[in-house]
Structures are given as C-alpha cells and as structure tokens.
Scaffold this motif. Structure first.
Motif, short mmCIF file in Angstrom:
data_model
loop_
_atom_site.label_atom_id
_atom_site.label_comp_id
_atom_site.label_asym_id
_atom_site.label_seq_id
_atom_site.Cartn_x
_atom_site.Cartn_y
_atom_site.Cartn_z
N ALA A 272 0.85 -1.19 0.00
CA ALA A 272 0.00 0.00 0.00
C ALA A 272 0.89 1.25 0.00
CB ALA A 272 -0.92 0.02 1.22
N LEU A 273 0.69 2.09 -1.01
CA LEU A 273 1.55 3.27 -1.20
C LEU A 273 0.83 4.53 -0.73
CD1 LEU A 273 4.29 4.09 -2.62
CD2 LEU A 273 2.85 4.74 -4.57
N GLY A 274 1.48 5.30 0.11
CA GLY A 274 0.90 6.53 0.67
C GLY A 274 1.03 7.68 -0.31
N CYS A 275 -0.10 8.10 -0.88
CA CYS A 275 -0.12 9.18 -1.87
C CYS A 275 -0.58 10.51 -1.29
CB CYS A 275 -1.03 8.78 -3.03
SG CYS A 275 -0.46 7.32 -3.91
N ALA A 276 -0.93 10.53 -0.02
CA ALA A 276 -1.50 11.73 0.59
C ALA A 276 -0.42 12.80 0.82
CB ALA A 276 -2.15 11.37 1.93
N ALA A 277 -0.89 14.03 1.12
CA ALA A 277 0.04 15.12 1.42
C ALA A 277 0.57 15.00 2.84
CB ALA A 277 -0.67 16.46 1.23
N THR A 278 -0.23 14.45 3.74
CA THR A 278 0.20 14.29 5.14
C THR A 278 -0.28 12.96 5.69
OG1 THR A 278 -1.79 15.40 5.94
CG2 THR A 278 0.18 16.78 5.66
N GLY B 268 4.12 14.04 3.07
CA GLY B 268 4.40 13.20 1.92
C GLY B 268 4.93 13.98 0.74
N HIS B 269 4.97 13.32 -0.40
CA HIS B 269 5.35 13.95 -1.66
C HIS B 269 4.39 13.40 -2.71
CE1 HIS B 269 7.51 15.51 -5.06
NE2 HIS B 269 8.50 15.99 -4.31
N PRO B 270 3.15 13.97 -2.75
CA PRO B 270 2.12 13.38 -3.62
C PRO B 270 2.53 13.30 -5.09
CG PRO B 270 1.15 15.00 -2.13
CD PRO B 270 2.65 15.08 -1.95
N GLU B 271 3.29 14.27 -5.58
CA GLU B 271 3.66 14.23 -7.01
C GLU B 271 4.53 13.01 -7.31
OE1 GLU B 271 4.32 16.80 -4.97
OE2 GLU B 271 2.78 18.27 -5.56
N LEU B 272 5.56 12.80 -6.48
CA LEU B 272 6.41 11.64 -6.70
C LEU B 272 5.64 10.35 -6.40
CD1 LEU B 272 9.09 10.27 -7.36
CD2 LEU B 272 9.89 10.78 -5.03
N PRO C 293 12.53 16.42 16.48
CA PRO C 293 12.41 17.78 15.94
C PRO C 293 10.95 18.26 15.97
CG PRO C 293 12.50 16.21 14.14
CD PRO C 293 12.60 15.41 15.41
N ASP C 294 10.77 19.58 15.76
CA ASP C 294 9.40 20.12 15.69
C ASP C 294 8.71 19.68 14.39
OD1 ASP C 294 9.69 21.37 18.10
OD2 ASP C 294 10.46 23.23 17.20
N ALA C 295 9.53 19.50 13.34
CA ALA C 295 8.99 19.03 12.07
C ALA C 295 10.00 18.05 11.49
CB ALA C 295 8.77 20.19 11.11
N TRP C 296 9.56 16.99 10.83
CA TRP C 296 10.50 16.06 10.19
C TRP C 296 11.21 16.79 9.05
CZ3 TRP C 296 11.21 12.51 13.45
CH2 TRP C 296 10.18 11.87 14.12
N PRO C 297 12.53 16.58 8.93
CA PRO C 297 13.31 17.36 7.94
C PRO C 297 13.25 16.80 6.52
CG PRO C 297 14.78 15.99 9.25
CD PRO C 297 13.39 15.77 9.81
N VAL C 298 12.49 15.73 6.29
CA VAL C 298 12.38 15.15 4.95
C VAL C 298 10.91 14.86 4.64
CG1 VAL C 298 14.66 14.04 4.95
CG2 VAL C 298 12.70 12.81 5.89
N ARG C 299 10.61 14.80 3.34
CA ARG C 299 9.30 14.28 2.92
C ARG C 299 9.37 12.76 2.95
NH1 ARG C 299 6.15 17.59 -0.51
NH2 ARG C 299 7.18 19.58 -0.84
N VAL C 300 8.26 12.14 3.20
CA VAL C 300 8.24 10.68 3.35
C VAL C 300 7.09 10.10 2.51
CG1 VAL C 300 7.92 8.75 4.95
CG2 VAL C 300 9.16 10.80 5.70
N ILE C 301 7.42 9.11 1.68
CA ILE C 301 6.39 8.34 0.98
C ILE C 301 6.32 6.98 1.64
CG2 ILE C 301 5.67 7.30 -1.21
CD1 ILE C 301 7.09 9.60 -2.64
N PRO C 302 5.25 6.71 2.41
CA PRO C 302 5.14 5.41 3.08
C PRO C 302 4.79 4.31 2.09
CG PRO C 302 3.66 7.08 4.07
CD PRO C 302 4.11 7.62 2.75
#
Ligand code: DHB
Ligand code: FE
Length: 291
Positions: A74-80, A98-102, A140-149
C-alpha cells in the motif's frame, strides 16, 4: 535534464519500546544507551547527506488496517500522514509530510510495471514508520524530509516473498530514476531482525542468522532473495519475516552498493535490533562526460 536518484538505503528495526524511550527521555539510561549510540554515526551522516524524500518501507501493525482489509503493498499518496493511535494514544511526534507528485508518479510507473499496489489517500502511520524517523532525526518540531510510506503486509499469512519484494524494489529504483526532478531520494527498509513476540518461542533471537543477513546485503544479496518463508519462521522467529521489507530497500539500490555503517544490538524489548546504511554506487559514480 536532471532526474531524481536513489542515493542510499537505510534499514533499521522499528521496536515500539525504542519510540517510548525517546518520547520519555530515557535514551541515556544504561539499558538504552548502547542501542542509541549505534545510530549516532548515521545521524551525523544524515546531516550532510539529507535526502529530499524518503521512500519508507514499513509494516502497519493493525493500526491503520485491521484484518478486514489486508493490502499486500500500500503506497501513501497523501500530502500528510498522522501518527496512529496504537492503544496508548498517538506518539507525540510531528505529522509526516508526503510527496504526492512523486508518489503518484511511483503509482503510475509501478502499476504499469505490473505491480498491483493499493493506493492510500489517507494513511495513519504507526511505530513501524515513526520509530525509524525518530532514530534518525531525534525529536524535531517538524520532520526534515518528505516521506512516501510503503506499507507491506507481513502480519497476516501469506506475506509477499522476498523475491517479490526485491523485484518491487528494483521497479521503485527504475521509477525514481525516471522522475524528472532534481531530487535526492533514499529508500529505507524497516522491521526485523530476528524476533518472536508470541507463543512458546517468544523472545527467540538468532544472532548468527542476523549477522549473515547483514553480511549478505553486500556480499551475496541474490541469496537473500531466495530465503523461503519457512526459513524466516524457523530461524528468525515469527516476526522475523519483517526482514523481507529490507529486500525492497536492497532491490532499489542496484547491483553495486557499499556498506557505510552497521549496528547490531541485543536486546531491545524482545527483539534483536539491526541497522545498516548502504550507499548506492551507481548514484555515487560520476556520470561519463560530466565535469
Ligand atoms: C515489538 C513490536 C514490533 O512491531 C517489532 O517489530 C519488534 C518488537 C514489540 O512489541 O516488542
Ligand atoms: Fe514490527
């Protein structure tokens, strides 16, 4: 034209007690200190080698999915993606971006490549995904990378084969390298190493099996593709099957990898903890005609 590239792969166990130790400020305790010390090299390395996006291969533990719906991949396509409530409330960690475009590029590329993924426009993420992020980036307060689960079923028999995971990884590698944007992408594989959480063999740990698995990621990865389910079950315990997710990571890196760092620690909770950082040599090589 500058395309996206897969620069490195990181694997780590994702034991929930590790997340609790971080969240409760216990990482300096005698029990935990040697475990966390083994991640310091990687945290420093990530400061200098931070990817734009991580494709994070993990498994859900009946948090987002119940036994009513069991997608194999299952691929996570959402923005968050929000931290899941695993019974004690969600971990106090940032929302995952996330990174919906990628992700949609991966969806198209992989499905046309004949991998029939489930596409997730909403996905709450449990310790399988958030504990590796905490191990690599702290609190951190925010994760420093985008993540595609990328969630893999290793909970309900039958899980995918190691070989299928490897070929999916190869297809992810091809898809990333065909994405027309200047992006550094890492692929992370989580779970393992040997562990069994239930039944008469609960607490099973097999260090020789784990060491051989870590060695073969560079010395003989083709042999890892052929390990059957029964061998994982017998030698690495019932939850050792999570290791097939490491093969998605390894398949995406291409033939030539270099081991940059390794850490192995027993025990954390009931689990053998393994961690490895592999550089993708094809990405590291200077393209011909450049410079
Ligand atoms: C435990 C749970 C996991 O999902 C895992 O991968 C390892 C350990 C645990 O409950 O201890
Ligand atoms: Fe797990």
């Amino acid at each position: 034209m500058t395309m996206a590239r897969i620069t490195a792969g990181i694997s780590t166990s994702h034991v929930p007690a590790i997340g609790a130790a971080i969240d409760h400020g216990d990482t300096g305790q005698d029990y935990w200190k040697p475990l966390f010390q083994g991640y310091e090299w990687t945290r420093t390395w990530l400061d200098r080698n931070r990817p734009d996006v991580v494709v994070l291969v993990y498994n859900d533990h009946a948090s987002a999915f119940s036994l009513e719906t069991i997608p194999t991949f299952a691929l996570g396509c959402a923005a968050t993606f929000e931290p899941a409530d695993e019974g004690f409330g969600p971990r106090p960690v940032p929302t995952v971006h996330g990174h919906p475009e990628l992700a949609w590029h991966l969806a198209e590329s992989l499905i046309l490549d004949e991998f029939d993924l489930t596409l997730m426009n909403r996905l709450d993420v449990d310790h399988g995904l958030t504990v590796p992020l905490s191990l690599m980036f702290g609190s951190p307060d925010a994760w420093p990378v985008r993540v595609i689960p990328l969630a893999v079923n290793v909970i309900q028999y039958p899980p995918p084969t190691g070989n299928r995971c490897w070929t999916l990884g190869e297809a992810i590698g091809r898809a990333v390298r065909a994405y027309d944007e200047d992006l550094d992408v890492q692929i992370w594989g989580t779970g393992g190493m040997s562990h069994q959480l239930q039944g008469p063999r609960a607490g099973l740990i097999n260090t020789p099996f784990d060491t051989a698995f870590l060695d073969r990621l560079t010395s003989d990865p083709q042999a890892l593709r052929r390990i059957p389910h029964l061998e994982y079950l017998r030698d690495a315990g019932s939850e050792g099957i999570e290791l097939v997710m490491w093969l998605i990571m390894r398949g995406a890196l291409g033939a030539d990898v270099r081991e940059l760092h390794r850490h192995y620690h027993v025990p954390a909770s009931n689990t053998a903890v393994g961690h490895i950082v592999l550089e993708a040599r094809e990405a590291a090589a200077t393209p011909e005609g450049s410079s």
